[in-house]
Design an enzyme around this catalytic site. Structure first.
Site, mmCIF file in Angstrom:
data_model
loop_
_atom_site.group_PDB
_atom_site.id
_atom_site.type_symbol
_atom_site.label_atom_id
_atom_site.label_comp_id
_atom_site.label_asym_id
_atom_site.label_seq_id
_atom_site.Cartn_x
_atom_site.Cartn_y
_atom_site.Cartn_z
ATOM 1 N N ARG A 1 0.836 -1.221 0.000
ATOM 2 C CA ARG A 1 0.000 0.000 0.000
ATOM 3 C C ARG A 1 0.859 1.255 0.000
ATOM 4 N NH1 ARG A 1 0.434 3.732 2.755
ATOM 5 N NH2 ARG A 1 0.231 2.632 4.735
ATOM 6 N N PHE B 1 9.166 10.704 -2.735
ATOM 7 C CA PHE B 1 8.762 12.032 -2.249
ATOM 8 C C PHE B 1 9.675 12.423 -1.099
ATOM 9 C CE2 PHE B 1 6.124 14.406 0.845
ATOM 10 C CZ PHE B 1 5.468 15.349 0.058
ATOM 11 N N GLY B 2 10.463 13.444 -1.306
ATOM 12 C CA GLY B 2 11.438 13.821 -0.279
ATOM 13 C C GLY B 2 11.024 15.078 0.464
ATOM 14 N N TRP C 1 14.441 8.767 5.368
ATOM 15 C CA TRP C 1 13.270 7.888 5.490
ATOM 16 C C TRP C 1 12.376 7.992 4.260
ATOM 17 C CZ3 TRP C 1 14.535 4.838 9.153
ATOM 18 C CH2 TRP C 1 15.126 5.304 10.323
ATOM 19 N N ILE C 2 12.959 7.891 3.083
ATOM 20 C CA ILE C 2 12.177 8.138 1.874
ATOM 21 C C ILE C 2 11.748 6.818 1.227
ATOM 22 C CG2 ILE C 2 12.127 9.332 -0.352
ATOM 23 C CD1 ILE C 2 12.330 11.133 2.258
ATOM 24 N N CYS D 1 -0.149 17.463 -0.607
ATOM 25 C CA CYS D 1 0.073 16.062 -1.026
ATOM 26 C C CYS D 1 -0.187 15.123 0.150
ATOM 27 C CB CYS D 1 1.511 15.855 -1.498
ATOM 28 S SG CYS D 1 2.057 16.972 -2.771
ATOM 29 N N GLU E 1 3.733 10.119 7.674
ATOM 30 C CA GLU E 1 2.580 10.952 7.272
ATOM 31 C C GLU E 1 2.001 11.703 8.469
ATOM 32 O OE1 GLU E 1 1.377 11.393 4.277
ATOM 33 O OE2 GLU E 1 2.085 9.708 3.071
ATOM 34 N N GLY F 1 11.326 15.307 11.206
ATOM 35 C CA GLY F 1 10.305 15.308 10.152
ATOM 36 C C GLY F 1 8.998 15.978 10.536
ATOM 37 N N SER F 2 8.727 16.088 11.847
ATOM 38 C CA SER F 2 7.421 16.627 12.245
ATOM 39 C C SER F 2 7.289 18.107 11.916
ATOM 40 C CB SER F 2 7.193 16.417 13.752
ATOM 41 O OG SER F 2 7.170 15.047 14.030
#
Ligand code: TGC
Ligand code: FAD
Length: 387
Positions: A94, A133-134, A166-167, A242, A367, A141-142
């Site tokens: 997924r 998607f970088g 973490w891509i 996105c 995400e 990352g937050s």
């Protein structure tokens, strides 16, 4: 009439005929092609790339984008069902579809030039061009607003320096959608594999999403022409737009993972005899199974309503946050509980719960972490930004 254990509220009856057909087709693919190989792929730490041509042929890449770009033009609920059925197999499959569709094809469609759309989207729909998607960077990352990767204008070119971490699909990808700080704020760039100074390095030793490729991306004076910049967006709302698309799909995916765990554990407890009766004959076990079904049902209703809002054009990012938080937490708790009910048998990949539980440790983090989504809801309720 007996109810379906994984669909106690008959969500199927609320789907259109086309949505049911799509769900059935992807469910068949998962049963026949994913489930038989995924335990070994996970053990080996291998993304089953051989599945990509069939995923593409079924129209699952960029499925919500218009047919004029070679895509299937499906609605949001159909995209959700695709995510659900694929993640019933494995979160890594997924993830591959989410990244390609929502994080790479969507920005090219929504923010790209017509030339960029024609150049990339049909090949991406066919699975011949793979994207990554970088956005996330090694320092955290937050908070993507604090972006260190930057792009500097140099004549008609841009020169990119920095690193992404973490891509998903990083080492598989033919193109990277890279978000970088410029003098005019954050902008998106399409960087092709092989561009001098651009390197992807696979992250090893993962205990989660082992059937998925995760990489670091490094940019050392990477020079690209202005025609590779996404011209129609500036600022953090570009990448966050996105993420809203991808997070929407992720609200559905973990439902599939939880359904797989529940199905397996119901069968197991009916046949496992302990203290002279099936394990399933114990109240303590039935309450756990009922709890799983209750939480799956609530998640299904959330995602279906979210999908209907999306298709009506009224879905709000904070609604997506609530469903992403709820559904990831639901599935992770169920997978861990299912693992426990399987006893020792639950620690190998012969049964799916431990694989799903390990995968969901990433799904609840990427995400937007659970905390990020809780704070989005807090901000919605109070009007106060607590980040
Ligand atoms: P904030 O001030 O809230 O917003 C900045 C601008 O963006 C707009 N916006 C959104 N637009 C669309 N969708 C959303 N969800 C949006 N959220 C905000 C907002 O309206 C504003 O626009 P404008 O026009 O006023 O400029 O920004 P903030 O800096 O306060 O950030 C808020 C926060 C923490 C929620 C945000 O930074 C965030 O979501 N952080 C988490 C980052 C994240 O989720 N990274 C994910 C990386 S990709 C990934 O994990 C892929 S895994 C894929 C897979 O394998 O499946
Ligand atoms: P941090 O941001 O450092 O957060 C650490 C902890 O602090 C978390 O628990 C967080 O909830 C908490 N925290 C943060 N802020 C606050 C606060 N204000 N208050 C309280 N607690 C807080 N990114 C991409 O760009 N593209 C991808 O394709 C991609 N794929 C991924 C695949 C996998 C397998 C994984 C694991 C990650 C992927 N990511 C990707 C990165 C992912 O989006 C980030 O891991 C995530 O956004 C969190 O960032 P971080 O890991 O740097 O954690």
């Amino acid at each position: 009439m007996a109810l379906t254990p994984t669909d106690l509220f008959d969500i199927r009856s609320m789907l259109t005929e086309e949505e049911c057909m799509i769900q059935d087709a992807v469910a068949r693919f998962t049963d026949e092609k994913v489930i038989p190989i995924i335990g070994d792929a996970f053990d080996q730490g291998r993304f089953p790339k051989e599945l990509v041509p069939e995923i593409a042929a079924m129209g699952l890449l960029g499925s919500s984008l218009p047919e004029e770009y070679g895509c299937a033009g499906l609605n949001g609920v159909s995209y959700g069902l695709i995510c659900q059925e694929l993640e019933r197999g494995d979160s890594g499959i997924r993830s591959f579809v989410s990244v390609q569709s929502s994080l790479c094809m969507y920005p090219i469609f929504a923010y790209g030039s017509e030339e960029q759309r024609r150049k990339y989207l049909p090949g991406m729909a066919r699975g011949e061009i793979i994207g990554c998607f970088g956005l996330t960077e090694p320092h955290g990352g937050s908070d993507p607003a604090n972006m260190k990767t930057h792009a500097k204008k140099d004549g008609g070119d841009w020169v990119i320096n920095g690193a992404k971490m973490w891509i998903t699909n990083g080492n598989l990808a033919d193109i990277a959608i890279v978000w970088a700080m410029t003098e005019e704020g954050i902008q998106g760039f399409i960087v092709e594999k092989g561009t001098p100074g651009f390197v992807a390095q696979e992250i090893k030793h993962k205990m989660s999403l082992r059937a998925s490729v995760t990489s670091g991306l490094f940019f050392d004076n990477v020079r690209i022409p202005d025609s590779q910049r996404l011209p129609n967006v500036k600022g953090l709302k570009g990448p966050l737009g996105c993420l809203t698309q991808a997070r929407y799909g992720i609200t559905w995916g973990p439902i599939g993972a939880a359904q797989a765990c529940l199905t397996e554990v119901v069968e197991y407890t009916k046949t496992r005899i302990l203290f002279n009766r099936p394990l399933a004959a114990n109240q303590a076990i039935q309450i756990k199974l009922a709890e799983m079904a209750r939480r799956i049902t609530m998640a299904q209703l959330l995602s279906l309503q979210l999908g209907r809002l999306k298709d009506a054009g009224t879905m709000q990012p904070s609604q997506v946050s609530l469903a992403k938080w709820n559904n990831c937490r639901m599935a992770l708790d169920i997978a861990r509980e299912a693992r426990d009910i399987l006893g020792g048998a639950g620690i190998t990949t012969e049964y799916c719960p431990i694989r799903h539980a390990l995968n969901l440790e990433s799904v609840i983090t990427y995400e937007g972490t659970e905390t990020v989504h809780q704070l989005v809801i807090g901000r919605e309720l109070t009007g106060i930004n607590a980040f």
